[in-house]
Design a protein around this motif. Sequence first.
Motif, PDB file in Angstrom:
ATOM      1  N   PHE A 113     -29.890   0.871 -33.510  1.00  0.00           N
ATOM      2  CA  PHE A 113     -30.479  -0.169 -34.363  1.00  0.00           C
ATOM      3  C   PHE A 113     -29.373  -0.926 -35.101  1.00  0.00           C
ATOM      4  O   PHE A 113     -29.362  -2.169 -35.126  1.00  0.00           O
ATOM      5  CB  PHE A 113     -31.444   0.468 -35.358  1.00  0.00           C
ATOM      6  N   ASN A 114     -28.449  -0.192 -35.706  1.00  0.00           N
ATOM      7  CA  ASN A 114     -27.386  -0.837 -36.485  1.00  0.00           C
ATOM      8  C   ASN A 114     -26.453  -1.654 -35.603  1.00  0.00           C
ATOM      9  O   ASN A 114     -25.984  -2.721 -36.013  1.00  0.00           O
ATOM     10  CB  ASN A 114     -26.587   0.210 -37.268  1.00  0.00           C
ATOM     11  N   ASP A 115     -26.185  -1.172 -34.391  1.00  0.00           N
ATOM     12  CA  ASP A 115     -25.351  -1.940 -33.460  1.00  0.00           C
ATOM     13  C   ASP A 115     -26.015  -3.267 -33.109  1.00  0.00           C
ATOM     14  O   ASP A 115     -25.365  -4.325 -33.063  1.00  0.00           O
ATOM     15  CB  ASP A 115     -25.099  -1.134 -32.179  1.00  0.00           C
ATOM     16  N   LYS A 116     -27.313  -3.225 -32.883  1.00  0.00           N
ATOM     17  CA  LYS A 116     -28.035  -4.450 -32.545  1.00  0.00           C
ATOM     18  C   LYS A 116     -28.176  -5.350 -33.776  1.00  0.00           C
ATOM     19  O   LYS A 116     -28.136  -6.582 -33.659  1.00  0.00           O
ATOM     20  CB  LYS A 116     -29.410  -4.101 -31.957  1.00  0.00           C
ATOM     21  N   TYR A 117     -28.326  -4.737 -34.950  1.00  0.00           N
ATOM     22  CA  TYR A 117     -28.437  -5.526 -36.185  1.00  0.00           C
ATOM     23  C   TYR A 117     -27.163  -6.326 -36.422  1.00  0.00           C
ATOM     24  O   TYR A 117     -27.217  -7.444 -36.963  1.00  0.00           O
ATOM     25  CB  TYR A 117     -28.703  -4.604 -37.379  1.00  0.00           C
ATOM     26  N   SER A 118     -26.003  -5.800 -36.007  1.00  0.00           N
ATOM     27  CA  SER A 118     -24.738  -6.529 -36.186  1.00  0.00           C
ATOM     28  C   SER A 118     -24.728  -7.827 -35.395  1.00  0.00           C
ATOM     29  O   SER A 118     -24.005  -8.770 -35.730  1.00  0.00           O
ATOM     30  CB  SER A 118     -23.549  -5.650 -35.788  1.00  0.00           C
ATOM     31  N   ASN A 119     -25.558  -7.883 -34.333  1.00  0.00           N
ATOM     32  CA  ASN A 119     -25.720  -9.139 -33.590  1.00  0.00           C
ATOM     33  C   ASN A 119     -26.755 -10.027 -34.257  1.00  0.00           C
ATOM     34  O   ASN A 119     -26.521 -11.212 -34.469  1.00  0.00           O
ATOM     35  CB  ASN A 119     -26.138  -8.853 -32.140  1.00  0.00           C
ATOM     36  N   SER A 120     -27.928  -9.446 -34.566  1.00  0.00           N
ATOM     37  CA  SER A 120     -28.955 -10.193 -35.290  1.00  0.00           C
ATOM     38  C   SER A 120     -30.051  -9.245 -35.741  1.00  0.00           C
ATOM     39  O   SER A 120     -30.365  -8.276 -35.026  1.00  0.00           O
ATOM     40  CB  SER A 120     -29.560 -11.300 -34.419  1.00  0.00           C
ATOM     41  N   PRO A 121     -30.651  -9.505 -36.908  1.00  0.00           N
ATOM     42  CA  PRO A 121     -31.771  -8.668 -37.361  1.00  0.00           C
ATOM     43  C   PRO A 121     -32.930  -8.649 -36.367  1.00  0.00           C
ATOM     44  O   PRO A 121     -33.570  -7.614 -36.174  1.00  0.00           O
ATOM     45  CB  PRO A 121     -32.176  -9.317 -38.687  1.00  0.00           C
ATOM     46  N   GLU A 122     -33.201  -9.792 -35.720  1.00  0.00           N
ATOM     47  CA  GLU A 122     -34.318  -9.855 -34.773  1.00  0.00           C
ATOM     48  C   GLU A 122     -34.080  -8.974 -33.557  1.00  0.00           C
ATOM     49  O   GLU A 122     -35.004  -8.331 -33.050  1.00  0.00           O
ATOM     50  CB  GLU A 122     -34.577 -11.295 -34.342  1.00  0.00           C
ATOM     51  N   GLU A 123     -32.821  -8.917 -33.082  1.00  0.00           N
ATOM     52  CA  GLU A 123     -32.512  -8.060 -31.942  1.00  0.00           C
ATOM     53  C   GLU A 123     -32.761  -6.598 -32.307  1.00  0.00           C
ATOM     54  O   GLU A 123     -33.277  -5.813 -31.503  1.00  0.00           O
ATOM     55  CB  GLU A 123     -31.055  -8.253 -31.516  1.00  0.00           C
ATOM     56  N   ALA A 124     -32.417  -6.241 -33.541  1.00  0.00           N
ATOM     57  CA  ALA A 124     -32.609  -4.857 -33.996  1.00  0.00           C
ATOM     58  C   ALA A 124     -34.089  -4.508 -34.098  1.00  0.00           C
ATOM     59  O   ALA A 124     -34.530  -3.443 -33.638  1.00  0.00           O
ATOM     60  CB  ALA A 124     -31.920  -4.655 -35.344  1.00  0.00           C
ATOM     61  N   THR A 125     -34.880  -5.393 -34.692  1.00  0.00           N
ATOM     62  CA  THR A 125     -36.308  -5.086 -34.849  1.00  0.00           C
ATOM     63  C   THR A 125     -37.030  -5.140 -33.504  1.00  0.00           C
ATOM     64  O   THR A 125     -37.972  -4.366 -33.282  1.00  0.00           O
ATOM     65  CB  THR A 125     -36.978  -6.033 -35.853  1.00  0.00           C
ATOM     66  N   ASP A 126     -36.605  -6.022 -32.598  1.00  0.00           N
ATOM     67  CA  ASP A 126     -37.192  -6.045 -31.244  1.00  0.00           C
ATOM     68  C   ASP A 126     -36.986  -4.702 -30.559  1.00  0.00           C
ATOM     69  O   ASP A 126     -37.919  -4.151 -29.947  1.00  0.00           O
ATOM     70  CB  ASP A 126     -36.564  -7.154 -30.399  1.00  0.00           C
ATOM     71  N   TYR A 127     -35.759  -4.183 -30.649  1.00  0.00           N
ATOM     72  CA  TYR A 127     -35.452  -2.886 -30.045  1.00  0.00           C
ATOM     73  C   TYR A 127     -36.320  -1.785 -30.644  1.00  0.00           C
ATOM     74  O   TYR A 127     -36.937  -0.978 -29.918  1.00  0.00           O
ATOM     75  CB  TYR A 127     -33.971  -2.551 -30.252  1.00  0.00           C
ATOM     76  N   TYR A 128     -36.406  -1.763 -31.959  1.00  0.00           N
ATOM     77  CA  TYR A 128     -37.119  -0.674 -32.642  1.00  0.00           C
ATOM     78  C   TYR A 128     -38.629  -0.760 -32.421  1.00  0.00           C
ATOM     79  O   TYR A 128     -39.304   0.260 -32.254  1.00  0.00           O
ATOM     80  CB  TYR A 128     -36.769  -0.732 -34.129  1.00  0.00           C
ATOM     81  N   TYR A 129     -39.163  -1.977 -32.383  1.00  0.00           N
ATOM     82  CA  TYR A 129     -40.594  -2.157 -32.142  1.00  0.00           C
ATOM     83  C   TYR A 129     -40.953  -1.696 -30.732  1.00  0.00           C
ATOM     84  O   TYR A 129     -41.951  -0.999 -30.519  1.00  0.00           O
ATOM     85  CB  TYR A 129     -40.964  -3.624 -32.346  1.00  0.00           C
ATOM     86  N   GLN A 261     -32.442  -9.120 -45.846  1.00  0.00           N
ATOM     87  CA  GLN A 261     -31.927  -8.345 -44.720  1.00  0.00           C
ATOM     88  C   GLN A 261     -32.673  -8.646 -43.421  1.00  0.00           C
ATOM     89  O   GLN A 261     -32.105  -8.554 -42.336  1.00  0.00           O
ATOM     90  CB  GLN A 261     -32.037  -6.845 -45.035  1.00  0.00           C
ATOM     91  N   PHE A 262     -33.957  -9.001 -43.560  1.00  0.00           N
ATOM     92  CA  PHE A 262     -34.794  -9.308 -42.386  1.00  0.00           C
ATOM     93  C   PHE A 262     -35.533 -10.622 -42.644  1.00  0.00           C
ATOM     94  O   PHE A 262     -36.740 -10.635 -42.900  1.00  0.00           O
ATOM     95  CB  PHE A 262     -35.790  -8.165 -42.136  1.00  0.00           C
ATOM     96  N   PRO A 263     -34.805 -11.737 -42.573  1.00  0.00           N
ATOM     97  CA  PRO A 263     -35.400 -13.023 -42.970  1.00  0.00           C
ATOM     98  C   PRO A 263     -36.504 -13.522 -42.068  1.00  0.00           C
ATOM     99  O   PRO A 263     -37.222 -14.459 -42.425  1.00  0.00           O
ATOM    100  CB  PRO A 263     -34.192 -13.976 -42.953  1.00  0.00           C
TER     101      PRO A 263
END
Length: 512
Positions: A113-129, A261-263
């Motif tokens: 999650f944190n690795d993807k968040y470093s690219n973008s918050p949306e990429e991180a939440t997409d992965y986690y969802y 953090q998650f705009p």
Amino acid sequence: MNIQDSIVNLVAYAFKTELIEESDIIYAVNSLLIELGLDSAEYEIGGIKELSEKIPEDEAELGRYLESLLKEIDDYAVSKGLIENDSVAYRDLFDTKIMGLLVERPSAIIKKFNDKYSNSPEEATDYYYNLSKNSDYIRRYRIAKDVKWVSPTEYGDLDITINLSKPEKDPKAIAAARNAKQSGYPKCQLCWENEGYSGRLDHPARENHRIIPVTIQDSKWGFQYSPYVYYNEHCIVFNSQHIPMKIEHNTFCKLFDFVKQFPHYFVGSNADLPIVGGSILSHDHFQGGHYDFAMAKAPVERSFNVKGFEDVSSGIVKWPMSVIRLSGKNTDRVIELADIILNKWRGYTDEEAFIFSETEGTPHNTITPIARKRGDNYELDLVLRNNITTDEHPLGVYHPHAELHHIKKENIGLIEVMGLAVLPARLKGEMAQLKEAILNGEDLRKDEVLEKHADWVDLFKEKYDSINKENIDLIIQKEIGEVFMHVLEDAGVYKRTEQGQAAFDRFTASLC
């Protein structure tokens, strides 16, 4: 299909949905064998990879595919006595344990999650969802059974949902839960201790559940999705400590801290008093997600100014409930004005409008706040709430009134406030029965189940020249939407009348 095939297909599913990698395949198979009391399996890693390529891509089909696999495994477990009672409750406990074997440990999920968040918050939440769905923590095949439609109203398009996602326990499971030893662990369903917990008949299993830690106002909070997904990416943000909810200055700070953090997400809090609050007031938490509710789309009906806050736009929203919208680029200034409004409302009484801040020492006024980012500005919607009761309205003056209880009797929490009706599962069957009764010209008052709908049906029948097989479904849906609109109007402390809006203006004028 035999149990060996079910195991191999489930591992192929896990590989397809990236729950596991190729190097995990043998370990995954062996883990399932152990849980199912088996000691061998015939398979090849290449064969499992080939199987994974044949698994459906479509989300709905993928959900049904997993449902079918888990049913096969549950059936086997029942036949071997691994599931002691063949019921939904016991099956859920078992197949959650099965899926938990295919989900990585929290540390690995958090790192991804944190690795993807470093690219973008949306990429991180997409992965986690996607993880939450693929792991069956969110049971897609049950969510798909929810009845949903959109109902146009003068306030915008309201979302209507008849929720069928929560499985009803059978009598045997209810009796077993009643007789089981009670546990205080976890303290509630929002506590961090749910992560990986095996569950009980009175508490859902969560072996397949993973939580993302987030820092809010220098303290540890958890970020997860709701397993019942009332709307897109329906998330829950909860305090790591089991402490009660409270609407205060720090609440506004925390909401905006999360939005920064998650705009792409909104986030809001239920109110902190009974009746107007949420179902879990004992654990400090918020709800959010990637969705635009009707309230968020509703325009500001009229603006007002608060002296010293000319840099913050303030206005009353065109909405059935009583909403003040603040907007500005500087969240500190928005929060400062929100504090003034909250403190003023807590102690505000207007007898003419039947608003009392307290009676006999019991406080009544509070706020439901919702934060979001819109363009370069930050918005904060403050929904004024009051939980006073009377003999005429024992469940709350600003609560759905008795004539609407046949559709909606429960508290109006954050989700409903924003324009999404979460209606009880009983309505699906009742609406089907009602349809047939209306078409057949039956007397609803002679039916024990449908009698409560009779007055409502008599009223809406007068609105239509003809009700027939072709239009009855749309008519019933439209009229339920109208009921929900009136539910929200009942919950509004300032009514949508000339007198009510004048009283609202008195309050905003008192802020200056």
